[in-house]
Design a protein around this motif. Sequence first.
Motif, PDB file in Angstrom:
ATOM      1  N   PHE A  51       3.135  -3.778 -10.453  1.00  0.00           N
ATOM      2  CA  PHE A  51       3.439  -3.165  -9.150  1.00  0.00           C
ATOM      3  C   PHE A  51       2.649  -1.860  -8.964  1.00  0.00           C
ATOM      4  O   PHE A  51       2.275  -1.501  -7.851  1.00  0.00           O
ATOM      5  N   CYS A  67       1.523   1.625  -0.927  1.00  0.00           N
ATOM      6  CA  CYS A  67       2.213   1.528   0.365  1.00  0.00           C
ATOM      7  C   CYS A  67       3.730   1.535   0.174  1.00  0.00           C
ATOM      8  O   CYS A  67       4.465   1.667   1.148  1.00  0.00           O
ATOM      9  N   SER A  82      -4.065   1.409   6.127  1.00  0.00           N
ATOM     10  CA  SER A  82      -5.163   0.439   6.044  1.00  0.00           C
ATOM     11  C   SER A  82      -5.135  -0.279   4.712  1.00  0.00           C
ATOM     12  O   SER A  82      -4.694   0.265   3.707  1.00  0.00           O
ATOM     13  N   ASN A  92       4.303  -1.258   9.868  1.00  0.00           N
ATOM     14  CA  ASN A  92       4.817  -0.181   9.034  1.00  0.00           C
ATOM     15  C   ASN A  92       5.461  -0.771   7.771  1.00  0.00           C
ATOM     16  O   ASN A  92       6.197  -1.760   7.861  1.00  0.00           O
ATOM     17  N   ALA A  93       5.169  -0.167   6.637  1.00  0.00           N
ATOM     18  CA  ALA A  93       5.731  -0.688   5.380  1.00  0.00           C
ATOM     19  C   ALA A  93       7.225  -0.388   5.310  1.00  0.00           C
ATOM     20  O   ALA A  93       7.633   0.762   5.409  1.00  0.00           O
ATOM     21  N   GLY A  95      10.997  -0.043   3.471  1.00  0.00           N
ATOM     22  CA  GLY A  95      11.497   0.290   2.142  1.00  0.00           C
ATOM     23  C   GLY A  95      11.885  -0.990   1.410  1.00  0.00           C
ATOM     24  O   GLY A  95      12.045  -2.041   2.030  1.00  0.00           O
ATOM     25  N   LEU A  96      12.023  -0.914   0.080  1.00  0.00           N
ATOM     26  CA  LEU A  96      12.309  -2.131  -0.679  1.00  0.00           C
ATOM     27  C   LEU A  96      13.691  -2.133  -1.341  1.00  0.00           C
ATOM     28  O   LEU A  96      14.003  -3.035  -2.121  1.00  0.00           O
ATOM     29  N   THR A 106       9.976  -9.418   5.452  1.00  0.00           N
ATOM     30  CA  THR A 106       9.023  -8.877   6.439  1.00  0.00           C
ATOM     31  C   THR A 106       9.561  -8.997   7.873  1.00  0.00           C
ATOM     32  O   THR A 106      10.591  -9.586   8.120  1.00  0.00           O
ATOM     33  N   LEU A 115      10.788 -13.331  -2.760  1.00  0.00           N
ATOM     34  CA  LEU A 115       9.852 -12.280  -3.173  1.00  0.00           C
ATOM     35  C   LEU A 115       8.605 -12.886  -3.810  1.00  0.00           C
ATOM     36  O   LEU A 115       7.520 -12.307  -3.728  1.00  0.00           O
ATOM     37  N   ALA A 119       4.955 -11.884  -2.090  1.00  0.00           N
ATOM     38  CA  ALA A 119       3.924 -11.103  -2.797  1.00  0.00           C
ATOM     39  C   ALA A 119       2.526 -11.673  -2.573  1.00  0.00           C
ATOM     40  O   ALA A 119       1.527 -10.956  -2.683  1.00  0.00           O
ATOM     41  N   LEU A 123      -1.365  -9.658  -1.507  1.00  0.00           N
ATOM     42  CA  LEU A 123      -2.467  -9.952  -2.431  1.00  0.00           C
ATOM     43  C   LEU A 123      -3.593 -10.707  -1.737  1.00  0.00           C
ATOM     44  O   LEU A 123      -4.772 -10.349  -1.848  1.00  0.00           O
ATOM     45  N   GLU A 130      -4.812  -6.687   3.067  1.00  0.00           N
ATOM     46  CA  GLU A 130      -4.204  -5.546   2.381  1.00  0.00           C
ATOM     47  C   GLU A 130      -4.911  -5.324   1.044  1.00  0.00           C
ATOM     48  O   GLU A 130      -5.738  -4.445   0.910  1.00  0.00           O
ATOM     49  N   LEU A 172       6.235  -9.713 -10.508  1.00  0.00           N
ATOM     50  CA  LEU A 172       6.426  -8.722  -9.431  1.00  0.00           C
ATOM     51  C   LEU A 172       7.792  -8.912  -8.776  1.00  0.00           C
ATOM     52  O   LEU A 172       8.508  -7.946  -8.494  1.00  0.00           O
TER      53      LEU A 172
HETATM   54  C1  HEC Z   1      -1.654  -1.779   2.504  1.00  0.00           C
HETATM   55  C2  HEC Z   1      -0.238  -1.515   2.354  1.00  0.00           C
HETATM   56  C3  HEC Z   1       0.602  -2.470   1.524  1.00  0.00           C
HETATM   57  C4  HEC Z   1       0.378  -2.906   0.248  1.00  0.00           C
HETATM   58  C5  HEC Z   1      -0.799  -2.603  -0.662  1.00  0.00           C
HETATM   59  C6  HEC Z   1       1.526  -3.719  -0.088  1.00  0.00           C
HETATM   60  N1  HEC Z   1       2.412  -3.760   0.952  1.00  0.00           N
HETATM   61 FE1  HEC Z   1       4.221  -4.675   0.959  1.00  0.00          FE
HETATM   62  N2  HEC Z   1       4.377  -4.345   2.946  1.00  0.00           N
HETATM   63  C7  HEC Z   1       3.468  -3.638   3.699  1.00  0.00           C
HETATM   64  C8  HEC Z   1       3.772  -3.820   5.116  1.00  0.00           C
HETATM   65  C9  HEC Z   1       3.013  -3.214   6.279  1.00  0.00           C
HETATM   66  C10 HEC Z   1       4.892  -4.679   5.169  1.00  0.00           C
HETATM   67  C11 HEC Z   1       5.563  -5.244   6.432  1.00  0.00           C
HETATM   68  C12 HEC Z   1       4.719  -6.442   6.857  1.00  0.00           C
HETATM   69  C13 HEC Z   1       5.280  -7.193   8.031  1.00  0.00           C
HETATM   70  O1  HEC Z   1       6.462  -7.085   8.300  1.00  0.00           O
HETATM   71  O2  HEC Z   1       4.517  -7.910   8.693  1.00  0.00           O
HETATM   72  C14 HEC Z   1       5.252  -4.968   3.785  1.00  0.00           C
HETATM   73  C15 HEC Z   1       6.352  -5.746   3.418  1.00  0.00           C
HETATM   74  C16 HEC Z   1       6.717  -5.985   2.101  1.00  0.00           C
HETATM   75  C17 HEC Z   1       7.941  -6.632   1.689  1.00  0.00           C
HETATM   76  C18 HEC Z   1       9.055  -7.122   2.602  1.00  0.00           C
HETATM   77  C19 HEC Z   1      10.169  -6.091   2.683  1.00  0.00           C
HETATM   78  C20 HEC Z   1      11.257  -6.479   3.663  1.00  0.00           C
HETATM   79  O3  HEC Z   1      12.081  -5.633   4.017  1.00  0.00           O
HETATM   80  O4  HEC Z   1      11.306  -7.621   4.110  1.00  0.00           O
HETATM   81  C21 HEC Z   1       7.904  -6.723   0.321  1.00  0.00           C
HETATM   82  C22 HEC Z   1       8.960  -7.315  -0.571  1.00  0.00           C
HETATM   83  C23 HEC Z   1       6.638  -6.148  -0.108  1.00  0.00           C
HETATM   84  N3  HEC Z   1       5.960  -5.692   0.998  1.00  0.00           N
HETATM   85  C24 HEC Z   1       6.198  -6.124  -1.410  1.00  0.00           C
HETATM   86  C25 HEC Z   1       4.880  -5.793  -1.763  1.00  0.00           C
HETATM   87  C26 HEC Z   1       4.285  -6.095  -3.064  1.00  0.00           C
HETATM   88  C27 HEC Z   1       4.977  -6.789  -4.210  1.00  0.00           C
HETATM   89  C28 HEC Z   1       3.009  -5.613  -3.015  1.00  0.00           C
HETATM   90  C29 HEC Z   1       1.922  -5.732  -4.076  1.00  0.00           C
HETATM   91  C30 HEC Z   1       1.589  -7.089  -4.499  1.00  0.00           C
HETATM   92  C31 HEC Z   1       2.823  -5.011  -1.694  1.00  0.00           C
HETATM   93  N4  HEC Z   1       3.974  -5.161  -0.974  1.00  0.00           N
HETATM   94  C32 HEC Z   1       1.663  -4.376  -1.293  1.00  0.00           C
HETATM   95  C33 HEC Z   1       2.432  -2.870   3.230  1.00  0.00           C
HETATM   96  C34 HEC Z   1       1.865  -3.032   1.967  1.00  0.00           C
END
Ligand code: HEC
Length: 324
Positions: A51, A67, A82, A92-93, A95-96, A106, A115, A119, A123, A130, A172
């Motif tokens: 992670f 992020c 970006s 917008n990212a 929280g987890l 998402t 999950l 993931a 990737l 991303e 992950l």
């Molecule tokens: C460039 C920024 C970025 C990176 C790097 C990134 N994320 Fe995210 N993540 C986001 C965004 C933006 C969303 C929301 C996307 C959407 O809703 O379309 C998200 C959504 C998620 C969610 C969903 C959360 C929910 O409330 O539903 C999870 C779980 C998650 N990411 C895990 C990961 C994992 C594991 C990795 C690495 C493999 C990762 N992310 C890498 C930006 C990022």
Amino acid sequence: MRRLWAAAALLLVAAVAPGWQWPQDTGFDPPPVPADNAMSAAKVELGRRLFYDADLSSDGTLACSSCHEQRHGFADSVATRSGVGDHAGKRNAPGLANVAWLPRLTYADPGATSLEIQALTPLLGENPVEMGMKGQEAELARRLKADACYRRSFARAFPDARITLPNIVAALAAFQRTMISSDAPYDRFRRGDAAALTGPQREGERLFRTSGCSSCHAGPHLTDAAYHRLGDPAPSDAGLVEQTGLEEDRGRFRTPSLRNVAITGPWWHDGTAISLEDAIRRHPVSLADQDIAALVAFLHGLTDERFRTDPRLARPDTACGKRL
Ligand code: HEC
Ligand code: HEC
């Protein structure tokens, strides 16, 4: 003598099947875990290292944690970040905290039901790009295989010991299932400690229930995981329709969890809400200013400082006994 043997057998079972203990004091049931990805300490430890590892991105600049930062409840502090190579972000990212319990992940992808599946999007995803690893799965495996510690960690975590994409996403996912927030003032309030929330926060908690917020931000994780349209007539982001093709899904987004919401800003699927007050006012409800203030106070009662600083979720200092 027989009792001694029984005790010895028990010890043996404990040694070969270390099992997994969920925390007991949360006030909610343990999360569902896919049958083919059982929890284990070795898997969680590996997932934690992955992670935080920017080698999971094509140019080595982005880790999941870039992020999803612990101090922001595993969101970040920008509207839309970006991806690699300055590919513009789109959403917008979130929280987890407590993602393990969410049946749909998402904002607008009904296919992201676990999950493990989710993931793959950061990737390999191309809309938006991303981490940019599409077509580079072999390179990803090559990088990790070059590290003796990763080779040992995969061998401990998986029976097939292989460094493959399915094992990477499984680890992950296992780590993310340990991102459990259950110690916000609101949690202590739920467990019976009325004084855990301040007077204004208790008023906000009441309004949260009586103004309908909790019909969508429902249950202990504060989401119904369903998709809603909150009224933006011409959304720049089409939302759910992009995936389903159904016109009725235009502008619909999944209710986000509100856990730690005070530290996950900016808010809204596109990060354009710059305060909690702004985020609340975007809902089609009319509330007096003082009610909004009480609701904002309540939302601050959802911040879990223990979660935010939990060393088990932090960037690991060492792996296989070596400093990272
Ligand atoms: C460039 C920024 C970025 C990176 C790097 C990134 N994320 Fe995210 N993540 C986001 C965004 C933006 C969303 C929301 C996307 C959407 O809703 O379309 C998200 C959504 C998620 C969610 C969903 C959360 C929910 O409330 O539903 C999870 C779980 C998650 N990411 C895990 C990961 C994992 C594991 C990795 C690495 C493999 C990762 N992310 C890498 C930006 C990022
Ligand atoms: C009909 C379902 C529904 C109701 C009722 C509802 N919400 Fe929401 N809420 C959502 C959805 C969906 C979003 C995401 C909207 C988006 O980003 O486009 C959201 C977003 C939010 C956000 C921003 C979260 C973030 O991480 O960006 C906050 C804060 C919030 N709601 C608080 C409230 C409060 C307080 C109430 C009661 C006054 C309320 N909501 C009522 C569905 C609802």
